[in-house]
Design a protein around this motif. Sequence first.
Motif, PDB file in Angstrom:
ATOM      1  N   LEU A  39       0.810  -1.216   0.000  1.00 33.81           N
ATOM      2  CA  LEU A  39       0.000   0.000   0.000  1.00 33.81           C
ATOM      3  C   LEU A  39       0.846   1.269   0.000  1.00 33.81           C
ATOM      4  N   GLY A  40       1.875   1.319   0.840  1.00 31.37           N
ATOM      5  CA  GLY A  40       2.703   2.523   0.965  1.00 31.37           C
ATOM      6  C   GLY A  40       3.267   3.011  -0.358  1.00 31.37           C
ATOM      7  N   PRO A  41       3.995   2.156  -1.096  1.00 31.91           N
ATOM      8  CA  PRO A  41       4.553   2.598  -2.381  1.00 31.91           C
ATOM      9  C   PRO A  41       3.470   3.016  -3.386  1.00 31.91           C
ATOM     10  N   MET A  42       2.335   2.322  -3.355  1.00 33.16           N
ATOM     11  CA  MET A  42       1.240   2.626  -4.278  1.00 33.16           C
ATOM     12  C   MET A  42       0.727   4.051  -4.050  1.00 33.16           C
ATOM     13  N   LEU A  43       0.582   4.420  -2.778  1.00 33.85           N
ATOM     14  CA  LEU A  43       0.098   5.759  -2.445  1.00 33.85           C
ATOM     15  C   LEU A  43       1.203   6.798  -2.601  1.00 33.85           C
ATOM     16  N   GLY A  44       2.429   6.418  -2.248  1.00 38.81           N
ATOM     17  CA  GLY A  44       3.563   7.328  -2.338  1.00 38.81           C
ATOM     18  C   GLY A  44       3.836   7.781  -3.760  1.00 38.81           C
ATOM     19  N   GLN A  45       3.665   6.889  -4.734  1.00 35.41           N
ATOM     20  CA  GLN A  45       3.879   7.239  -6.148  1.00 35.41           C
ATOM     21  C   GLN A  45       2.962   8.365  -6.591  1.00 35.41           C
ATOM     22  N   ARG A  46       1.792   8.445  -5.949  1.00 37.26           N
ATOM     23  CA  ARG A  46       0.811   9.454  -6.342  1.00 37.26           C
ATOM     24  C   ARG A  46       0.839  10.669  -5.425  1.00 37.26           C
ATOM     25  N   GLY A  47       1.810  10.709  -4.523  1.00 37.80           N
ATOM     26  CA  GLY A  47       2.017  11.874  -3.675  1.00 37.80           C
ATOM     27  C   GLY A  47       1.046  12.032  -2.518  1.00 37.80           C
ATOM     28  N   LEU A  48       0.414  10.955  -2.093  1.00 35.18           N
ATOM     29  CA  LEU A  48      -0.516  11.042  -0.968  1.00 35.18           C
ATOM     30  C   LEU A  48       0.229  10.945   0.355  1.00 35.18           C
ATOM     31  N   ASN A  49      -0.334  11.543   1.394  1.00 37.80           N
ATOM     32  CA  ASN A  49       0.201  11.423   2.737  1.00 37.80           C
ATOM     33  C   ASN A  49      -0.197  10.027   3.234  1.00 37.80           C
ATOM     34  N   ILE A  50       0.745   9.120   3.266  1.00 38.92           N
ATOM     35  CA  ILE A  50       0.467   7.710   3.561  1.00 38.92           C
ATOM     36  C   ILE A  50      -0.033   7.532   4.997  1.00 38.92           C
ATOM     37  N   ALA A  51       0.588   8.197   5.940  1.00 41.41           N
ATOM     38  CA  ALA A  51       0.188   8.054   7.347  1.00 41.41           C
ATOM     39  C   ALA A  51      -1.244   8.546   7.551  1.00 41.41           C
ATOM     40  N   ALA A  52      -1.596   9.670   6.932  1.00 37.13           N
ATOM     41  CA  ALA A  52      -2.959  10.211   7.071  1.00 37.13           C
ATOM     42  C   ALA A  52      -3.973   9.267   6.430  1.00 37.13           C
ATOM     43  N   PHE A  53      -3.616   8.692   5.278  1.00 35.87           N
ATOM     44  CA  PHE A  53      -4.525   7.759   4.608  1.00 35.87           C
ATOM     45  C   PHE A  53      -4.748   6.531   5.484  1.00 35.87           C
ATOM     46  N   CYS A  54      -3.673   5.961   6.019  1.00 41.41           N
ATOM     47  CA  CYS A  54      -3.786   4.757   6.853  1.00 41.41           C
ATOM     48  C   CYS A  54      -4.650   5.030   8.077  1.00 41.41           C
ATOM     49  N   VAL A  76      -7.478   9.595  -6.623  1.00 46.42           N
ATOM     50  CA  VAL A  76      -6.451  10.564  -6.249  1.00 46.42           C
ATOM     51  C   VAL A  76      -6.598  11.785  -7.151  1.00 46.42           C
ATOM     52  N   ARG A  77      -6.821  12.943  -6.539  1.00 46.34           N
ATOM     53  CA  ARG A  77      -7.001  14.180  -7.308  1.00 46.34           C
ATOM     54  C   ARG A  77      -5.657  14.854  -7.545  1.00 46.34           C
ATOM     55  N   SER A  78      -5.650  15.807  -8.465  1.00 49.28           N
ATOM     56  CA  SER A  78      -4.400  16.488  -8.830  1.00 49.28           C
ATOM     57  C   SER A  78      -3.830  17.307  -7.672  1.00 49.28           C
ATOM     58  N   ASP A  79      -4.662  17.733  -6.712  1.00 51.36           N
ATOM     59  CA  ASP A  79      -4.163  18.502  -5.565  1.00 51.36           C
ATOM     60  C   ASP A  79      -3.717  17.583  -4.412  1.00 51.36           C
ATOM     61  N   ARG A  80      -3.537  16.299  -4.722  1.00 52.04           N
ATOM     62  CA  ARG A  80      -3.062  15.276  -3.779  1.00 52.04           C
ATOM     63  C   ARG A  80      -4.071  14.947  -2.675  1.00 52.04           C
ATOM     64  N   SER A  81      -5.313  15.335  -2.879  1.00 55.97           N
ATOM     65  CA  SER A  81      -6.358  14.881  -1.963  1.00 55.97           C
ATOM     66  C   SER A  81      -6.925  13.592  -2.561  1.00 55.97           C
ATOM     67  N   TYR A  82      -7.752  12.907  -1.827  1.00 57.13           N
ATOM     68  CA  TYR A  82      -8.284  11.638  -2.327  1.00 57.13           C
ATOM     69  C   TYR A  82      -9.714  11.437  -1.869  1.00 57.13           C
ATOM     70  N   GLU A  83     -10.388  10.559  -2.583  1.00 57.28           N
ATOM     71  CA  GLU A  83     -11.732  10.134  -2.205  1.00 57.28           C
ATOM     72  C   GLU A  83     -11.672   8.622  -2.078  1.00 57.28           C
ATOM     73  N   LEU A  84     -12.015   8.111  -0.909  1.00 56.13           N
ATOM     74  CA  LEU A  84     -11.906   6.684  -0.628  1.00 56.13           C
ATOM     75  C   LEU A  84     -13.286   6.044  -0.619  1.00 56.13           C
ATOM     76  N   THR A  85     -13.473   5.031  -1.458  1.00 59.25           N
ATOM     77  CA  THR A  85     -14.714   4.260  -1.474  1.00 59.25           C
ATOM     78  C   THR A  85     -14.371   2.851  -1.015  1.00 59.25           C
ATOM     79  N   ILE A  86     -14.998   2.418   0.081  1.00 57.17           N
ATOM     80  CA  ILE A  86     -14.733   1.091   0.633  1.00 57.17           C
ATOM     81  C   ILE A  86     -15.942   0.210   0.346  1.00 57.17           C
ATOM     82  N   HIS A  87     -15.719  -0.906  -0.339  1.00 53.82           N
ATOM     83  CA  HIS A  87     -16.789  -1.851  -0.646  1.00 53.82           C
ATOM     84  C   HIS A  87     -16.875  -2.891   0.459  1.00 53.82           C
ATOM     85  N   ASN A  88     -17.938  -3.675   0.435  1.00 50.34           N
ATOM     86  CA  ASN A  88     -18.072  -4.787   1.376  1.00 50.34           C
ATOM     87  C   ASN A  88     -17.094  -5.890   0.982  1.00 50.34           C
ATOM     88  N   PRO A  89     -16.819  -6.831   1.896  1.00 51.44           N
ATOM     89  CA  PRO A  89     -15.881  -7.914   1.572  1.00 51.44           C
ATOM     90  C   PRO A  89     -16.302  -8.655   0.293  1.00 51.44           C
TER      91      PRO A  89
END
Length: 195
Positions: A39-54, A76-89
């Motif tokens: 997860l970390g590298p995946m988010l880091g490549q897109r410039g997201l704050n990994i600790a805040a996301f976790c 992941v938006r261009s301003d490095r914010s994100y929208e998280l959609t969590i599905h059921n298992p």
Amino acid sequence: MSKAGGKMKALKKAVEKVNHSNLIRTNIPAGMAVAGPPLGPMLGQRGLNIAAFCKDFNARTANYKNGVPLPCRIQVRSDRSYELTIHNPPATFLLKQAAGIQRGAMSPGREVAGKVSLKHIYEIAKIKQQDPPLQLTPLKQICELTIGVAHSIGLEVVREIDPEEYGEFLKNRTSVVEEQLKELQEKKEAKMLRK
């Protein structure tokens, strides 16, 4: 000329703004998002704050049992914010839980890994109907899809399950699974020796 210009302005207003964001599709265990791989590298490549996301993900999945796999869509938006959609298992996870098994059949169609009742199928379909991609799908169709998934992992769909009979089936199945795992291990070791 002014007539054509007016039409162009109306068309420009009608055209929606193009979304240039990145979409990440991944499965994250509930309450266990960490900054490490994958997860970390995946988010880091897109410039997201990994600790805040976790921290955000773990807080939003606190009502789930730890370790339950949750399909996620991270926009992941261009301003490095994100929208998280969590599905059921996933349906496979829910079906295995309902059947009381850890793994599906090695050869679905020729072997039965477990059994689920029609009530299980209906309840799982109701859970899956809450996921954004399936919200407009009729429940009957989701039930049919769930039955297909059950067959693909070697589950038999029955009207009702006798608990004592099924308990005996699961005991016998445990020894079959142990033999299959032993065979797999032997095959892996044989391949390693050939190299």
